[in-house]
Design a protein around this motif. Structure first.
Motif, PDB file in Angstrom:
ATOM      1  N   LYS B  32      -9.121  -0.708   4.064  1.00  0.00           N
ATOM      2  CA  LYS B  32      -7.782  -0.167   3.778  1.00  0.00           C
ATOM      3  C   LYS B  32      -6.953  -1.268   3.146  1.00  0.00           C
ATOM      4  O   LYS B  32      -6.359  -2.097   3.844  1.00  0.00           O
ATOM      5  CB  LYS B  32      -7.115   0.312   5.073  1.00  0.00           C
ATOM      6  N   LYS B  33      -6.922  -1.250   1.826  1.00  0.00           N
ATOM      7  CA  LYS B  33      -6.278  -2.333   1.088  1.00  0.00           C
ATOM      8  C   LYS B  33      -4.786  -2.443   1.405  1.00  0.00           C
ATOM      9  O   LYS B  33      -4.082  -1.429   1.447  1.00  0.00           O
ATOM     10  CB  LYS B  33      -6.471  -2.122  -0.404  1.00  0.00           C
ATOM     11  N   ASN B  34      -4.336  -3.679   1.625  1.00  0.00           N
ATOM     12  CA  ASN B  34      -2.920  -4.024   1.829  1.00  0.00           C
ATOM     13  C   ASN B  34      -2.321  -3.580   3.163  1.00  0.00           C
ATOM     14  O   ASN B  34      -1.139  -3.807   3.407  1.00  0.00           O
ATOM     15  CB  ASN B  34      -2.042  -3.494   0.696  1.00  0.00           C
ATOM     16  N   PHE B  35      -3.118  -2.955   4.015  1.00  0.00           N
ATOM     17  CA  PHE B  35      -2.577  -2.646   5.342  1.00  0.00           C
ATOM     18  C   PHE B  35      -2.568  -3.920   6.184  1.00  0.00           C
ATOM     19  O   PHE B  35      -3.391  -4.821   5.986  1.00  0.00           O
ATOM     20  CB  PHE B  35      -3.398  -1.545   6.032  1.00  0.00           C
ATOM     21  N   THR B  36      -1.611  -4.018   7.096  1.00  0.00           N
ATOM     22  CA  THR B  36      -1.424  -5.215   7.899  1.00  0.00           C
ATOM     23  C   THR B  36      -2.362  -5.228   9.103  1.00  0.00           C
ATOM     24  O   THR B  36      -2.970  -6.220   9.451  1.00  0.00           O
ATOM     25  CB  THR B  36       0.028  -5.245   8.427  1.00  0.00           C
ATOM     26  N   LYS B  37      -2.446  -4.054   9.732  1.00  0.00           N
ATOM     27  CA  LYS B  37      -3.176  -3.957  10.987  1.00  0.00           C
ATOM     28  C   LYS B  37      -4.683  -3.905  10.745  1.00  0.00           C
ATOM     29  O   LYS B  37      -5.142  -3.314   9.777  1.00  0.00           O
ATOM     30  CB  LYS B  37      -2.722  -2.674  11.682  1.00  0.00           C
ATOM     31  N   VAL B  93      -2.507  -9.627  21.137  1.00  0.00           N
ATOM     32  CA  VAL B  93      -3.284  -8.525  20.562  1.00  0.00           C
ATOM     33  C   VAL B  93      -3.256  -7.355  21.534  1.00  0.00           C
ATOM     34  O   VAL B  93      -3.384  -7.551  22.743  1.00  0.00           O
ATOM     35  CB  VAL B  93      -4.742  -8.974  20.311  1.00  0.00           C
ATOM     36  N   GLU B 109      -6.265  -3.939  18.340  1.00  0.00           N
ATOM     37  CA  GLU B 109      -5.478  -3.813  17.119  1.00  0.00           C
ATOM     38  C   GLU B 109      -4.739  -5.121  16.909  1.00  0.00           C
ATOM     39  O   GLU B 109      -4.040  -5.585  17.810  1.00  0.00           O
ATOM     40  CB  GLU B 109      -4.446  -2.689  17.246  1.00  0.00           C
ATOM     41  N   THR B 110      -4.897  -5.723  15.748  1.00  0.00           N
ATOM     42  CA  THR B 110      -4.268  -7.019  15.512  1.00  0.00           C
ATOM     43  C   THR B 110      -3.877  -7.164  14.057  1.00  0.00           C
ATOM     44  O   THR B 110      -4.455  -6.510  13.197  1.00  0.00           O
ATOM     45  CB  THR B 110      -5.234  -8.164  15.894  1.00  0.00           C
ATOM     46  N   SER B 111      -2.894  -8.015  13.775  1.00  0.00           N
ATOM     47  CA  SER B 111      -2.631  -8.314  12.380  1.00  0.00           C
ATOM     48  C   SER B 111      -3.066  -9.735  12.045  1.00  0.00           C
ATOM     49  O   SER B 111      -3.416 -10.033  10.923  1.00  0.00           O
ATOM     50  CB  SER B 111      -1.156  -8.100  12.047  1.00  0.00           C
ATOM     51  N   GLU B 112      -3.084 -10.613  13.035  1.00  0.00           N
ATOM     52  CA  GLU B 112      -3.326 -12.025  12.724  1.00  0.00           C
ATOM     53  C   GLU B 112      -4.517 -12.672  13.424  1.00  0.00           C
ATOM     54  O   GLU B 112      -4.954 -13.738  13.041  1.00  0.00           O
ATOM     55  CB  GLU B 112      -2.063 -12.839  13.070  1.00  0.00           C
ATOM     56  N   LYS B 113      -5.019 -12.032  14.495  1.00  0.00           N
ATOM     57  CA  LYS B 113      -6.057 -12.712  15.280  1.00  0.00           C
ATOM     58  C   LYS B 113      -7.390 -11.961  15.209  1.00  0.00           C
ATOM     59  O   LYS B 113      -8.014 -11.687  16.229  1.00  0.00           O
ATOM     60  CB  LYS B 113      -5.603 -12.819  16.749  1.00  0.00           C
ATOM     61  N   SER B 375      -4.871   9.729   5.600  1.00  0.00           N
ATOM     62  CA  SER B 375      -5.496   8.452   5.266  1.00  0.00           C
ATOM     63  C   SER B 375      -4.457   7.325   5.220  1.00  0.00           C
ATOM     64  O   SER B 375      -4.818   6.160   5.098  1.00  0.00           O
ATOM     65  CB  SER B 375      -6.273   8.545   3.962  1.00  0.00           C
ATOM     66  N   ASP B 376      -3.176   7.643   5.322  1.00  0.00           N
ATOM     67  CA  ASP B 376      -2.146   6.603   5.452  1.00  0.00           C
ATOM     68  C   ASP B 376      -2.071   6.070   6.877  1.00  0.00           C
ATOM     69  O   ASP B 376      -1.314   5.155   7.164  1.00  0.00           O
ATOM     70  CB  ASP B 376      -0.755   7.163   5.087  1.00  0.00           C
ATOM     71  N   LEU B 378      -4.109   4.467   9.950  1.00  0.00           N
ATOM     72  CA  LEU B 378      -5.377   3.814  10.294  1.00  0.00           C
ATOM     73  C   LEU B 378      -6.042   4.439  11.512  1.00  0.00           C
ATOM     74  O   LEU B 378      -7.264   4.480  11.611  1.00  0.00           O
ATOM     75  CB  LEU B 378      -5.172   2.324  10.551  1.00  0.00           C
TER      76      LEU B 378
END
Lengths: 413, 430
Positions: B32-37, B93, B109-113, B375-376, B378
């Motif tokens: 999923k391009k450009n999603f944060t999560k 997380v 679910e994480t954005s950074e780890k 699809s928007d 996740l």
């Protein structure tokens, strides 16, 4: 006319939020506007009933439309919201955005001539909303606490109003409410994939410009609370359930919007994550509850803790929760508790970027709170990051227990 | 290097990559391009309906207490006294786990780890730690969870429908078991279930988000390889036994009194078992039927609404797996008896009529739009992926089925709803 735009081309659709925000001059606004909102969600001059609306929306590739009522502190907000797919992603590249704007405009500004039957059916609809609220026990425990903590203030009203006021509603009351509604300040937020819609301002102008009467919501007061006296009270409601509900209500004294980030972190350390004091001590160590959480109310400077417990554990649970509040006042917060709460909050904020609705809500809340629509997620993350342990201890000492509510079987006291 | 296959959906402008490691673990990555999560899910094709199987370590057949799959989920998501939710939460997380009839899934679910989270998730699942003490403590906690559901009218109306439809199938028992059944769970039984069903060839790893495909596969592989030595009975075939479920329903009706304001109704139709592709197809057929005949655009709903009998919506849905297949029609209503009668009369009417082709096409169009909208999100992406893994179908089968569906498919399906295999469950006020 200003439209707040949040453009992100990773999405495939466009979410539209059209808000009317107003102060609560009289408490019957909750009942009156609930019925009004229900009527406006289900009819207009062009679309006489729900069936026609649904059929029209199905033709727009399952576009959605509804009316949402909400409280922002003591302000009342009625929101028309809709979502359509960006033309780029439709099989024949059909543009359905303009159809949707024209549709929303007609739903708001060309209401149906409601019949007595329509009105009485929607009154019935709202009455059921009011009466069924006890069917979800935990939610009811929280609502009841909001009511107890904010007695006399607009926020203390149940969102859908009350039975007596709903029963009084007639066509004249609704016409009056409608007039007040369309003269209320309007805020429009568009969030999602706006690629290919450079003309979006023109489109909105075409369907709304001549209709909007006012758009200044910043003069409105979201917290009308005048005195911060603490009147402790314990309220019990007996009901025959397997599990009992406990909620505790706290006022945050002398806090300002500047304390917002520190209080958010305070709330996370106390009870929103699995590392929080409430989860660790009430659930994990003592097994007193399966659900236990705290919630911070930004616009009302208050905090509610709620838990599902066994009735035998009532006193034990109350004491243990009080202990957690006291330990935070004394600054008994480990580095681990502090850091993990901070990391969780920062991660949550980051994840809002993946939701069109969350982004729209964030912009709207910041307009109400700070009169600033330009605050970004990254700035909010930075502000959370800057909060120190001293800040948390400082706000912890502003938190005062005022009410305890219990719903369930007799506690034998 | 393991071979990577790609499936592309033009409609959703999205691709899903998959591969199988040498140890048999299947990996699926939805980019999923450009999603944060970023979402990571480690699951096993094992859920609450499995209670009779061959213990892979001894080769002997064994029967285990109801609710053990869910119990195992609780115990695995715990490390030496610390709750896994807390371990994840400490690094910022969020995580959780669930057990259903045919799967148990653990996720974060994480954005950074992302890398740390994958390592943590694999470690948790690959290092079981069961003791007599922690099993006993869990019996108390799960007991509370079971009683929480006892107060939930929507949960009760649903489970009573299953109870009425099935005579033998364990779906008729709460996924968490009963307070009595979980009292028989021991640490040894947990190890038996773990060793049998948590081997890589029975498991899958799903990732949704903007991640690098090769790196993600490498990451999962490296973390898994730490545990390659202790392979107990891996690659042996898993054998499960199910009691034969008669075609007939168990009982016609269950009515339960609860402390509710609005009564609830659920009508169930028990159907014959079918394969994974048919399950996917039935799900779509029924969601279209629901929109055509019961949603707010239907004359039926309009009538029930105007009569004041129904407030919100009437849903029709399909549920299918290896061991069950049924349709449910549910709603909250002011009058369960009248609405039940109306629905039954109406089902007979639509069975006898021709399908309205024009309406069918509009609803099909709506469903295509809904897939694009979904699809928007996740979380909806991973649900589609897990469904396809469990049903053993291609990831985008649902889109293909939808495009090729004919009005006649609906007609055929409606004819399977027979009065003989119909049950009703009601929750009424005390």
């Amino acid at each position: 006319m200003k439209i707040y735009k949040i453009n992100d081309n990773k999405f495939k659709s466009i979410y539209i939020s059209y808000n009317f925000t107003m102060p609560v001059e009289s408490n019957d606004i909750f009942s009156n506007n609930s019925v009004l909102g229900a009527l406006m969600a289900k009819s207009s001059m062009k679309f006489p009933n729900q069936k026609e609306i649904e059929r029209y929306l199905n033709g727009l590739y399952g576009a959605s439309y509804d009316v949402n009522v909400e409280k922002f502190g003591d302000l009342y907000n009625l929101e028309f919201r809709a979502e359509v797919i960006n033309k780029k992603f439709l099989p024949e590249k059909e543009d359905v955005l303009e159809d949707m704007l024209s549709f929303i405009s007609s739903m708001i500004y060309e209401p149906a001539d409601w019949t007595i039957e329509n009105i009485s059916r929607e009154k019935e609809f709202i009455l059921e909303r009011i009466n069924e609220r006890k069917d979800e026990k935990l939610k009811y425990g929280v609502q009841k606490m909001e009511e107890l903590l904010c007695g006399g203030e607009p926020f203390g009203n149940f969102l859908f109003g009350n039975v007596e006021d709903v029963l009084k509603i007639d066509k004249n009351i609704l016409i009056d409410s409608y007039k007040k509604l369309i003269y209320a300040p309007v805020t429009i937020i568009v969030s999602g994939n706006l690629d290919g819609y450079d003309n979006i301002d023109e489109l909105f102008n075409k369907y709304f410009k001549n209709k909007i009467k006012s758009n200044d919501i910043c003069a409105l007061d979201y917290n009308t609370r005048k005195n911060n006296d603490i009147k402790f009270e314990e309220v019990k409601e007996e009901q025959d359930t397997t599990q009992s509900i406990l909620s505790l209500g706290f006022k945050v004294i002398d806090s300002s919007m500047e304390d917002f980030y520190a209080l958010n972190l305070y709330n996370a350390i106390l009870g929103t994550t699995p590392s929080s004091k409430l989860f660790q001590n009430v659930r994990e160590k003592e097994s007193l509850a399966y659900t236990v959480r705290s919630r911070y109310y930004r616009f009302k400077s208050m905090l509610v803790i709620y838990a599902g417990i066994n009735k035998e554990n009532y006193t034990k649970a109350v004491d243990l929760i009080k202990e957690q509040i006291e330990s935070m006042k004394k600054g008994e917060i480990t580095t681990e508790e502090f850091t993990s709460a901070k990391d969780s909050l920062m991660a949550d904020l980051n994840e809002w970027k993946d939701s069109k609705v969350a982004m729209a809500k964030m912009v709207f809340s910041n307009i109400i709170a700070y009169n600033d629509s330009n605050i970004t997620i990254d700035q909010m993350r930075e502000n959370i990051n800057k909060v120190t342990l001293e800040d948390v201890i400082r706000v912890a000492n502003k938190v005062n227990l005022e009410k305890i509510f219990y719903l369930g079987g007799s506690t034998n006291e | 290097m393991n071979k990577i296959s790609v499936e592309v959906s033009e409609e959703l402008d999205e691709s899903t990559f998959s591969t199988k490691l040498d140890n048999g673990l299947e990996i699926y990555i939805c980019k999923k391009k450009n999603f944060t999560k970023k979402i990571g899910m480690f699951g096993t094709k094992y859920g609450s309906v499995v209670n009779d199987f061959i213990d892979i370590t001894t080769g002997k057949r064994i029967k285990v207490p109801d609710g053990i799959a869910h119990f195992l989920e609780h115990k695995l998501f715990e490390k030496e006294g610390a709750n896994a939710l807390d371990l994840f939460s400490k690094i910022g997380v969020s995580s959780n786990a669930y057990t259903s009839f045919d799967q148990t899934v653990y996720y974060f679910e994480t954005s950074e780890k992302f890398a740390e989270s994958i390592a943590m998730l694999v470690k948790l699942i690959k290092e079981p730690y069961f003791t007599d003490e922690n099993v006993e403590k869990e019996q108390g906690i799960i007991g509370q969870e079971i009683s929480m559901y006892d107060d939930d009218p929507s949960f009760m109306v649903y489970f009573n429908t299953l109870k009425a439809m099935y005579q033998k199938n364990p779906v008729r028992i709460d996924i968490a078991g009963t307070i009595e059944s979980i009292s028989h769970i021991t640490k040894d039984l947990l190890y038996t279930c773990y060793n049998t069903f948590y081997s890589p060839q029975n498991m899958f790893f799903v990732v949704v988000g903007d991640v690098d495909i090769d790196e993600t596969i490498k990451l999962i592989k490296e973390n898994m390889s730490k545990y390659e030595k202790d392979r107990k009975g891996e690659n042996k075939k898993i054998e499960k036994f199910y009691q034969i479920e008669p075609e007939e329903i168990a009982q016609k009706q269950i009515t339960q009194k609860m402390d509710v304001y609005l009564p609830q109704l659920c009508i169930g139709y028990k159907l014959n078992l079918c394969d994974g592709y048919e399950i996917a197809k039935n799900e779509i057929i029924v969601s279209i039927l629901s929109d055509m005949y019961f949603s707010k655009q239907s004359d039926f709903f309009e009538n029930e609404y105007n009569l004041g009998r129904v407030n919100d919506s009437i849903y029709m849905q399909y549920e299918g797996s290896e061991t069950f297949s049924h349709v449910l029609i549910s709603t909250t209503t002011t009058d369960v008896d009248l609405v039940e009668q109306d629905i039954l009369t109406y089902i007979n009417k639509i069975k006898s009529e021709e399908i309205d082709e024009e309406l069918f096409n509009v609803i099909k169009r709506k469903k295509i739009g809904e897939s694009i909208l979904a699809s928007d999100n996740l979380n909806i992406c991973y649900r589609r992926l897990i469904d396809s893994i469990i049903d053993n179908t291609n990831v985008y089968t649902d889109i293909e089925v939808l495009k090729n569906l004919k009005a006649n498919d609906l007609k055929e399906f409606l004819n399977k709803l027979s009065e003989k295999n119909r049950v009703t469950s009601k929750i009424i006020a005390k």
